[in-house]
Design an enzyme around this catalytic site. Structure first.
Site, PDB file in Angstrom:
ATOM      1  N   HIS A 139      -7.843   1.242   1.513  1.00 48.57           N
ATOM      2  CA  HIS A 139      -7.734   0.966   2.951  1.00 48.57           C
ATOM      3  C   HIS A 139      -8.499   2.013   3.781  1.00 48.57           C
ATOM      4  O   HIS A 139      -7.917   2.706   4.617  1.00 48.57           O
ATOM      5  CB  HIS A 139      -6.259   0.904   3.383  1.00 48.57           C
ATOM      6  CG  HIS A 139      -6.070   0.135   4.667  1.00 48.57           C
ATOM      7  ND1 HIS A 139      -4.941  -0.570   4.972  1.00 48.57           N
ATOM      8  CD2 HIS A 139      -6.901  -0.018   5.749  1.00 48.57           C
ATOM      9  CE1 HIS A 139      -5.059  -1.121   6.168  1.00 48.57           C
ATOM     10  NE2 HIS A 139      -6.251  -0.795   6.660  1.00 48.57           N
ATOM     11  N   GLU A 181       0.860  -1.191   0.000  1.00 49.07           N
ATOM     12  CA  GLU A 181       0.000   0.000   0.000  1.00 49.07           C
ATOM     13  C   GLU A 181       0.888   1.230   0.000  1.00 49.07           C
ATOM     14  O   GLU A 181       1.812   1.292   0.832  1.00 49.07           O
ATOM     15  CB  GLU A 181      -0.918  -0.013   1.221  1.00 49.07           C
ATOM     16  CG  GLU A 181      -1.891  -1.183   1.187  1.00 49.07           C
ATOM     17  CD  GLU A 181      -2.804  -1.288   2.424  1.00 49.07           C
ATOM     18  OE1 GLU A 181      -2.709  -0.434   3.316  1.00 49.07           O
ATOM     19  OE2 GLU A 181      -3.592  -2.249   2.478  1.00 49.07           O
TER      20      GLU A 181
HETATM   21  P1  NAD Z   1     -11.067  -9.879  16.109  1.00 48.92           P
HETATM   22  O1  NAD Z   1      -9.819 -10.281  16.802  1.00 48.92           O
HETATM   23  O2  NAD Z   1     -12.216  -9.442  16.927  1.00 48.92           O
HETATM   24  O3  NAD Z   1     -11.566 -11.086  15.154  1.00 48.92           O
HETATM   25  C1  NAD Z   1     -10.708 -11.845  14.374  1.00 48.92           C
HETATM   26  C2  NAD Z   1     -11.275 -13.254  14.306  1.00 48.92           C
HETATM   27  O4  NAD Z   1     -10.485 -14.022  13.390  1.00 48.92           O
HETATM   28  C3  NAD Z   1     -11.234 -13.995  15.667  1.00 48.92           C
HETATM   29  O5  NAD Z   1     -12.525 -14.452  16.015  1.00 48.92           O
HETATM   30  C4  NAD Z   1     -10.272 -15.153  15.420  1.00 48.92           C
HETATM   31  O6  NAD Z   1     -10.625 -16.313  16.133  1.00 48.92           O
HETATM   32  C5  NAD Z   1     -10.422 -15.351  13.919  1.00 48.92           C
HETATM   33  N1  NAD Z   1      -9.311 -16.085  13.325  1.00 48.92           N
HETATM   34  C6  NAD Z   1      -7.991 -15.980  13.615  1.00 48.92           C
HETATM   35  N2  NAD Z   1      -7.292 -16.847  12.841  1.00 48.92           N
HETATM   36  C7  NAD Z   1      -8.185 -17.498  12.069  1.00 48.92           C
HETATM   37  C8  NAD Z   1      -8.077 -18.492  11.068  1.00 48.92           C
HETATM   38  N3  NAD Z   1      -6.887 -19.028  10.739  1.00 48.92           N
HETATM   39  N4  NAD Z   1      -9.197 -18.909  10.457  1.00 48.92           N
HETATM   40  C9  NAD Z   1     -10.405 -18.397  10.787  1.00 48.92           C
HETATM   41  N5  NAD Z   1     -10.576 -17.462  11.734  1.00 48.92           N
HETATM   42  C10 NAD Z   1      -9.480 -17.016  12.363  1.00 48.92           C
HETATM   43  O7  NAD Z   1     -10.642  -8.749  15.080  1.00 48.92           O
HETATM   44  P2  NAD Z   1     -11.591  -7.743  14.270  1.00 48.92           P
HETATM   45  O8  NAD Z   1     -11.728  -6.472  15.029  1.00 48.92           O
HETATM   46  O9  NAD Z   1     -12.823  -8.467  13.836  1.00 48.92           O
HETATM   47  O10 NAD Z   1     -10.624  -7.416  13.016  1.00 48.92           O
HETATM   48  C11 NAD Z   1     -10.241  -8.443  12.113  1.00 48.92           C
HETATM   49  C12 NAD Z   1      -9.154  -7.927  11.192  1.00 48.92           C
HETATM   50  O11 NAD Z   1      -9.691  -6.939  10.308  1.00 48.92           O
HETATM   51  C13 NAD Z   1      -8.020  -7.179  11.915  1.00 48.92           C
HETATM   52  O12 NAD Z   1      -7.054  -8.058  12.434  1.00 48.92           O
HETATM   53  C14 NAD Z   1      -7.458  -6.305  10.824  1.00 48.92           C
HETATM   54  O13 NAD Z   1      -6.416  -6.990  10.156  1.00 48.92           O
HETATM   55  C15 NAD Z   1      -8.637  -6.109   9.864  1.00 48.92           C
HETATM   56  N6  NAD Z   1      -9.103  -4.692   9.881  1.00 48.92           N
HETATM   57  C16 NAD Z   1      -9.076  -3.979   8.728  1.00 48.92           C
HETATM   58  C17 NAD Z   1      -9.508  -2.663   8.716  1.00 48.92           C
HETATM   59  C18 NAD Z   1      -9.532  -1.859   7.450  1.00 48.92           C
HETATM   60  O14 NAD Z   1      -9.538  -0.636   7.520  1.00 48.92           O
HETATM   61  N7  NAD Z   1      -9.579  -2.468   6.290  1.00 48.92           N
HETATM   62  C19 NAD Z   1      -9.939  -2.063   9.908  1.00 48.92           C
HETATM   63  C20 NAD Z   1      -9.976  -2.830  11.062  1.00 48.92           C
HETATM   64  C21 NAD Z   1      -9.564  -4.147  11.047  1.00 48.92           C
END
Ligand code: NAD
Length: 322
Positions: free
Chosen positions: A282, A263
């Site tokens: 993003h 990015e």
């Molecule tokens: P979170 O920790 O609440 O949820 C993540 C989930 O993924 C958990 O329930 C975990 O058990 C699951 N997980 C982990 N490894 C896994 C696997 N191998 N297979 C299946 N499930 C699996 O996090 P969240 O707040 O829901 O955020 C998720 C992700 O979204 C963040 O880590 C970040 O990378 C991304 N995000 C992106 C933006 C954006 O602007 N695009 C913003 C916020 C978050």
């Protein structure tokens, strides 16, 4: 002397205001600078608040006064947590502050992709020369949304898609306690089972060794050709070249991506010329509400650490036992 807070990327005004009252804030972006300029400011920093600015071991070593690294948002893959722990630096996060924002953006991407809103608007602006019937949409009610990662974002998306759009929702998340989940998603026992069921596949996992390249030539081959793919998690969850090839070969109907391995996305990237693709820079977690919440939470966390208090959401709490 006031503590120095380095903030390489823009954060919500409320958080900045809270910090400015007690600290000296270095914010290159307010003077038209770029985030990478912050590297030169690290030696003076008592605290750093980052969004996607990378905090490597090397950068930590160039900041000898550093007492805390705060993530503005979630997704900690840009911070070397092990290196911070080794150096006794607490890392803070703001879980949940942008979960609703990302779930709404994923829905926005899905609706725009299913109804070809971008190309349809472009056709109208071009003088309506394209036949209207070319823009036949995909109706989502009754279709299966497959969610990978049923955490804060995934759960919200499941609820909105099921209750708001009438979609069937299935989920794959081996780390969630199924007995403690009251929502509408049905669990799949394996990633493969989920892939085969998906009309729409949406990723909401952190970037880990396990999730890196989860979308690759093999997993793409298990999807139905009418499937739509959404990624608002992290770019490296997807093998972008395999995805571009699948779209070119019409082995996948469309994709919408908010995150990329590099990015900004390089202008010669094959995704930019792939058919039926929708790309955003993003921005999924970036709403008025989410920005203020993440800024306030990260600012308060930094102030707590500097005042000798332990805030909630310390990722490496073991630093306090060192
Ligand atoms: P979170 O920790 O609440 O949820 C993540 C989930 O993924 C958990 O329930 C975990 O058990 C699951 N997980 C982990 N490894 C896994 C696997 N191998 N297979 C299946 N499930 C699996 O996090 P969240 O707040 O829901 O955020 C998720 C992700 O979204 C963040 O880590 C970040 O990378 C991304 N995000 C992106 C933006 C954006 O602007 N695009 C913003 C916020 C978050």
């Amino acid at each position: 002397m006031k503590p120095v807070i380095l903030i390489p990327e823009p954060i919500g005004a409320a958080g900045l205001q809270r910090l400015t009252a007690q600290c000296e804030c270095h914010t290159p972006w307010r003077d038209g600078g770029v985030a990478e300029q912050a590297i030169d400011l690290l030696p003076a920093a008592d605290a750093v608040i980052v969004r996607i600015f990378s905090m490597t071991a090397e950068r930590m070593d160039s900041a000898p006064r550093l007492k805390v690294i705060a993530k503005h948002g979630v997704g900690l893959d840009n911070i070397d947590i092990a290196a911070a722990t080794e150096r006794g630096i607490p890392v803070l996060s703001t879980p949940g502050t942008n979960a609703n924002a990302v779930a709404e953006h994923a829905l926005g991407l899905l609706l725009a992709l299913a109804r070809q809103l971008g190309p349809a608007e472009a056709a109208l602006r071009d003088g309506w020369v394209v036949e209207r019937s070319r823009f036949e949409g995909i109706e989502l009610a009754g279709r299966t949304l497959a969610i990978v990662g049923l955490g804060r974002i995934g759960k919200r998306l499941a609820f909105k898609a099921a209750m708001g759009l009438g979609m069937d929702v299935v989920a794959y998340d081996p780390y969630v306690d199924r007995t403690d989940y009251p929502g509408p998603a049905r669990f799949c026992d394996s990633f493969e089972e989920l892939l085969r069921a998906a009309d729409v596949l949406s990723f909401h996992v952190p970037l880990t060794a396990e999730t890196r390249n989860m979308v690759n030539a093999d997993s793409l081959a298990l999807l139905q050709p009418h499937c739509l793919l959404l990624n608002t998690a992290r770019g490296a969850v997807v093998d972008e070249h395999a995805l571009a090839s699948a779209l070119q070969a019409r082995r996948l109907a469309g994709a919408a991506l908010d995150v990329f391995q590099a990015e900004p996305l390089p202008l010669d990237h094959p995704l930019l010329t792939a058919p039926n693709i929708l790309l955003t820079p993003h921005i999924a977690g970036q709403t008025d509400v989410a920005m203020q919440a993440a800024a306030l939470r990260s600012a308060q966390g930094v102030l707590d650490i500097l005042a000798g208090r332990q805030p909630p959401h310390v990722v490496n709490r073991e630093v306090f036992d060192q």
